[in-house]
Design a protein around this motif. Structure first.
Motif, PDB file in Angstrom:
ATOM      1  N   ASN A  10       0.411  -1.448   0.253  1.00  0.00           N
ATOM      2  CA  ASN A  10      -0.347   0.216  -0.337  1.00  0.00           C
ATOM      3  C   ASN A  10       0.899   1.249  -0.099  1.00  0.00           C
ATOM      4  OD1 ASN A  10      -2.254  -1.334   0.158  1.00  0.00           O
ATOM      5  ND2 ASN A  10      -2.570  -1.164   2.406  1.00  0.00           N
ATOM      6  N   LEU A  11       2.019   1.038   0.897  1.00  0.00           N
ATOM      7  CA  LEU A  11       2.925   2.068   0.928  1.00  0.00           C
ATOM      8  C   LEU A  11       2.914   2.570  -0.542  1.00  0.00           C
ATOM      9  CD1 LEU A  11       4.318   4.753   2.217  1.00  0.00           C
ATOM     10  CD2 LEU A  11       6.042   3.099   3.046  1.00  0.00           C
ATOM     11  N   LEU A  12       4.178   1.554  -1.309  1.00  0.00           N
ATOM     12  CA  LEU A  12       4.044   1.766  -2.328  1.00  0.00           C
ATOM     13  C   LEU A  12       3.720   2.277  -3.625  1.00  0.00           C
ATOM     14  CD1 LEU A  12       7.500  -1.651  -2.536  1.00  0.00           C
ATOM     15  CD2 LEU A  12       7.495   1.027  -2.089  1.00  0.00           C
ATOM     16  N   GLY A  13       2.537   1.928  -3.563  1.00  0.00           N
ATOM     17  CA  GLY A  13       1.374   2.464  -4.080  1.00  0.00           C
ATOM     18  C   GLY A  13       1.144   3.480  -4.393  1.00  0.00           C
ATOM     19  N   ALA A  14       0.970   4.427  -3.192  1.00  0.00           N
ATOM     20  CA  ALA A  14       0.598   5.267  -2.686  1.00  0.00           C
ATOM     21  C   ALA A  14       1.529   6.013  -3.409  1.00  0.00           C
ATOM     22  CB  ALA A  14       0.717   5.758  -1.377  1.00  0.00           C
ATOM     23  N   VAL A  15       2.716   5.674  -3.006  1.00  0.00           N
ATOM     24  CA  VAL A  15       4.245   6.847  -3.581  1.00  0.00           C
ATOM     25  C   VAL A  15       4.456   6.750  -4.985  1.00  0.00           C
ATOM     26  CG1 VAL A  15       6.416   6.706  -4.116  1.00  0.00           C
ATOM     27  CG2 VAL A  15       5.502   5.991  -1.926  1.00  0.00           C
ATOM     28  N   TRP A  20       2.055   9.259 -10.125  1.00  0.00           N
ATOM     29  CA  TRP A  20       1.031   9.710 -11.304  1.00  0.00           C
ATOM     30  C   TRP A  20       0.666  11.028 -11.685  1.00  0.00           C
ATOM     31  CZ3 TRP A  20       0.771   7.910 -15.646  1.00  0.00           C
ATOM     32  CH2 TRP A  20      -0.056   8.535 -16.964  1.00  0.00           C
ATOM     33  N   GLY A  21      -0.015  11.399  -9.622  1.00  0.00           N
ATOM     34  CA  GLY A  21      -0.484  12.729  -9.642  1.00  0.00           C
ATOM     35  C   GLY A  21       0.014  13.660 -10.542  1.00  0.00           C
ATOM     36  N   PHE A 144      -5.902  12.820  -7.122  1.00  0.00           N
ATOM     37  CA  PHE A 144      -4.809  11.798  -6.562  1.00  0.00           C
ATOM     38  C   PHE A 144      -3.599  11.649  -5.719  1.00  0.00           C
ATOM     39  CE2 PHE A 144      -5.707  10.256 -11.165  1.00  0.00           C
ATOM     40  CZ  PHE A 144      -7.548  10.021 -10.773  1.00  0.00           C
ATOM     41  N   ILE A 145      -2.923  13.171  -5.952  1.00  0.00           N
ATOM     42  CA  ILE A 145      -2.005  13.094  -4.950  1.00  0.00           C
ATOM     43  C   ILE A 145      -2.505  13.489  -3.513  1.00  0.00           C
ATOM     44  CG2 ILE A 145      -0.476  15.324  -3.983  1.00  0.00           C
ATOM     45  CD1 ILE A 145      -0.248  15.871  -6.929  1.00  0.00           C
ATOM     46  N   MET A 146      -4.136  13.964  -3.237  1.00  0.00           N
ATOM     47  CA  MET A 146      -4.558  14.270  -2.235  1.00  0.00           C
ATOM     48  C   MET A 146      -4.783  12.961  -1.709  1.00  0.00           C
ATOM     49  SD  MET A 146      -6.812  17.020  -2.657  1.00  0.00           S
ATOM     50  CE  MET A 146      -6.220  18.623  -3.287  1.00  0.00           C
ATOM     51  N   VAL A 147      -5.519  11.826  -1.811  1.00  0.00           N
ATOM     52  CA  VAL A 147      -5.551  10.329  -1.667  1.00  0.00           C
ATOM     53  C   VAL A 147      -3.953   9.758  -1.361  1.00  0.00           C
ATOM     54  CG1 VAL A 147      -6.608   8.330  -2.835  1.00  0.00           C
ATOM     55  CG2 VAL A 147      -7.841  10.493  -3.227  1.00  0.00           C
ATOM     56  N   ALA A 148      -3.211   9.926  -2.029  1.00  0.00           N
ATOM     57  CA  ALA A 148      -1.975   9.351  -1.715  1.00  0.00           C
ATOM     58  C   ALA A 148      -1.054   9.427  -0.716  1.00  0.00           C
ATOM     59  CB  ALA A 148      -1.164   8.947  -3.183  1.00  0.00           C
ATOM     60  N   ILE A 149      -1.614  11.396  -0.697  1.00  0.00           N
ATOM     61  CA  ILE A 149      -0.780  11.810   0.660  1.00  0.00           C
ATOM     62  C   ILE A 149      -0.801  10.824   2.452  1.00  0.00           C
ATOM     63  CG2 ILE A 149      -0.416  13.057   2.206  1.00  0.00           C
ATOM     64  CD1 ILE A 149       0.540  14.511  -0.337  1.00  0.00           C
ATOM     65  N   GLN A 151      -3.382   7.886   2.269  1.00  0.00           N
ATOM     66  CA  GLN A 151      -2.487   6.390   1.942  1.00  0.00           C
ATOM     67  C   GLN A 151      -1.372   6.072   2.115  1.00  0.00           C
ATOM     68  OE1 GLN A 151      -4.687   3.802   0.687  1.00  0.00           O
ATOM     69  NE2 GLN A 151      -3.087   2.728   1.602  1.00  0.00           N
ATOM     70  N   ILE A 152      -0.270   7.172   2.271  1.00  0.00           N
ATOM     71  CA  ILE A 152       1.265   6.949   3.011  1.00  0.00           C
ATOM     72  C   ILE A 152       0.927   7.391   4.342  1.00  0.00           C
ATOM     73  CG2 ILE A 152       3.401   7.832   3.267  1.00  0.00           C
ATOM     74  CD1 ILE A 152       2.932   8.399   0.036  1.00  0.00           C
ATOM     75  N   VAL A 153      -0.565   7.771   5.129  1.00  0.00           N
ATOM     76  CA  VAL A 153      -0.580   8.110   6.449  1.00  0.00           C
ATOM     77  C   VAL A 153      -0.564   7.090   7.232  1.00  0.00           C
ATOM     78  CG1 VAL A 153      -1.493   9.289   8.191  1.00  0.00           C
ATOM     79  CG2 VAL A 153      -0.501  10.540   6.488  1.00  0.00           C
ATOM     80  N   VAL A 154      -1.988   6.354   6.714  1.00  0.00           N
ATOM     81  CA  VAL A 154      -2.273   5.006   6.633  1.00  0.00           C
ATOM     82  C   VAL A 154      -1.637   3.737   7.214  1.00  0.00           C
ATOM     83  CG1 VAL A 154      -4.568   3.400   6.454  1.00  0.00           C
ATOM     84  CG2 VAL A 154      -4.829   6.202   6.086  1.00  0.00           C
ATOM     85  N   SER A 155      -0.728   3.785   5.937  1.00  0.00           N
ATOM     86  CA  SER A 155      -0.215   2.965   5.651  1.00  0.00           C
ATOM     87  C   SER A 155       1.386   2.959   6.289  1.00  0.00           C
ATOM     88  CB  SER A 155       0.352   2.656   4.019  1.00  0.00           C
ATOM     89  OG  SER A 155      -0.472   2.720   3.112  1.00  0.00           O
TER      90      SER A 155
END
Length: 543
Positions: A10-15, A20-21, A144-149, A151-155
């Motif tokens: 999940n962390l790598l996917g968020a990065v 991409w964002g 996408f950047i907001m979702v990814a950030i 996700q990084i916090v959660v992961s």
């Protein structure tokens, strides 16, 4: 173990989603406003502070200091901004990138679904080739950047209790240089320092990393951004590399100084922001402030190290610089660069055509003729490079106006290729039929051929003015002028052929010796003029 791998995935996917964002935002901004941003940067920046502010705004819009640096490098290569302004712009761009990272680190994931909905509707309703469609792409990228950030916090939170990863994080804590390298590699891999800063901030917030280790990772992210500035502009001209290289050198010094300060434990006596992202912003603000203070000696140093090497305008062998990355930031920028090189090609044709006059008047030695034909070969290489450049500039998001521009330049370049080959053939014909035989035209015949030559030269100069002009009324007048040149040449050719035949009938020795050659040259001149005129006709057919 499976749960841990799931969190890491999940962390790598968020990065990857951040990568991409940011790419979507950057490409959308460049496709929509690339030429407008370029024009705005090249006008009105007359001091370091305006340059710094322009770089800050540019990087904030593009979500990438690397893209901003490439844009500035391209402007400096063309002489549109000086070294001092370029350096100040890039310092501002780095601070702008840090500012964006600070804003995006806030908990904005709640509005991401709304932005995605708006972006998708705009992108598919207006189609990607329109400005509104590209703006939808920008909105989706931000979401996408907001979702990814988020996700990084959660992961990163579950990683704190992982016994399997504890030795790895302990290694980063014990050997801080590894943390620095990790931040640098992450920034380089994502072509942006944003992901590395967010990851380090999240790991610190989750108490996986301590504060000192996290800021070493942030400094590594800044070093990675510096490496990107160097690598993406390494093939630019010496002038274009001045801004990126000067700022990279200065930033490297400040980063090295910061690492020294951290190593000797001075942070214990210095008040640093408790927030890792704020540290990143403060560090870049400090670098920018110091950079502006030392910008004059920095500019002088880099101009001394990277002098502007003047080259012969008739030499076109260094066409690799046409394919540097900053020329492909957007379709608009690519077409602008292609047009400038098309004008450069016409200037080369004008110079080559001047050599034809030398052959008419004189009988130069074979070495001089070989140099003339080398010029033609170099022009053919430029023509081929420009054709490949235009092919590479094509993207699926080409607007209808850009598609017309592209087709115009492609057609004109093809017509100019035929003109260069024909001029080269003309040089060969005159050399073999006159120069190598040490013959001369009759005074009257030479005067007539030089008159025709001058008409063709005027046609080439008119085409140069036509392609350089942006005024529709002026272009129409130049088109009429070019057609008038062609008609004048045809009329002169008929009259001159009649006079030439009269001289032969009167047993003029020089006219008899160069009889067939004179007529062939006149025919070649007419064909060259026709190709030059066709260059404008091909463009007008698609307007």
């Amino acid at each position: 173990m499976d749960e841990l791998m799931n969190h890491i995935a999940n962390l790598l996917g968020a990065v990857a989603l951040i990568f991409w964002g940011t790419y979507m935002v950057k490409s959308g901004m460049l496709r929509t406003f690339g030429m407008s941003l370029r024009t705005a940067l090249s006008h009105g920046l007359d001091n370091r502070f305006k340059g710094f502010a322009a770089g800050f705004c540019l990087s904030s819009l593009l979500q990438s200091s690397t893209a901003a640096t490439l844009l500035v490098a391209g402007l400096q290569s063309e002489g549109l901004v000086n070294t001092l302004i370029a350096i100040s712009c890039i310092f501002g761009a780095e601070l702008g990138s840090a500012f964006v990272a600070t804003v995006l680190s806030l908990n904005l994931a709640v509005i991401a679904p709304i932005l995605i909905l708006i972006g998708v509707v705009m992108f598919f309703h207006y189609t990607p080739s329109k400005r509104q469609g590209q703006f939808g792409r920008i909105v989706m990228g931000l979401a996408f950047i907001m979702v990814a950030i988020n996700q990084i916090v959660v992961s990163t939170e579950p990683l704190r209790s992982s016994a399997d990863l504890a030795p790895f994080f302990l290694l980063l804590h014990d050997y801080l240089i590894l943390s620095f390298i990790a931040g640098m590699l992450l920034a380089i891999g994502c072509v942006s320092s944003l992901a590395a800063v967010i990851v380090s901030s999240s790991l610190y917030a989750a108490q996986v990393l301590d504060y000192e280790t996290a800021i070493w990772m942030v400094l590594g992210a800044n070093a990675g951004s510096t490496v990107l500035a160097l690598s993406t502009t390494m093939f630019a001209s010496s002038v274009g590399r001045r801004g990126p290289y000067a700022t990279s050198f200065f930033r490297a010094l400040i980063i090295a100084l910061a690492l020294f300060v951290l190593s000797v434990g001075l942070p214990n006596s210095i008040k640093l922001p408790d927030n890792v992202v704020l540290f990143h912003l403060s560090f870049n603000a400090l670098v920018g402030l110091l950079g502006l203070l030392f910008i004059k000696p920095l500019s002088a140093l880099i101009e001394h190290c990277l002098p502007n090497i003047q080259t012969d305008p008739t030499i076109y062998s260094d066409n690799k610089k046409l394919f540097v990355q900053e020329n492909f930031l957007s379709v608009g920028i690519s077409l602008s660069v292609a047009k400038k090189n098309l004008i450069k090609e016409i200037e080369g044709i004008r110079l080559l055509w001047g050599d034809v006059d030398t052959l008419l008047r004189l009988n130069p030695n074979p070495g001089d003729v070989m140099l003339m034909r080398n010029k033609a070969a170099e022009l053919v290489r430029l023509n081929r490079s420009l054709s490949l450049f235009l092919n590479r500039a094509v993207t699926p998001s080409l607007s209808s106006y850009e598609a017309i521009q592209w087709q115009n330049m492609k057609s004109v370049n093809g017509s100019l290729k035929s003109a260069v080959n024909l001029i080269d053939h003309t040089i060969e014909v005159i050399n073999e039929g006159k120069c190598l035989k040490h013959l001369d035209f009759s005074p009257e015949g030479l005067r007539e051929l030089r008159e025709s030559h001058q008409i063709v030269l005027s046609s080439i100069e008119t085409l140069h003015a036509y392609l350089s002009s942006t005024d529709a009324k002026e272009k129409k007048e130049l088109t009429e002028k070019l057609l008038a040149h062609q008609k004048r040449l045809l009329t002169a050719a008929r009259e001159q052929t009649h006079l030439h035949l009269l001289r032969i009938a009167n047993d003029d020795v020089n006219a008899i010796e160069t009889d067939a050659l004179h007529l062939e040259i006149q025919s070649l001149f007419n064909r060259v003029a026709g190709l030059i005129c066709a260059s404008v006709n091909l463009e007008l057919e698609r307007v």
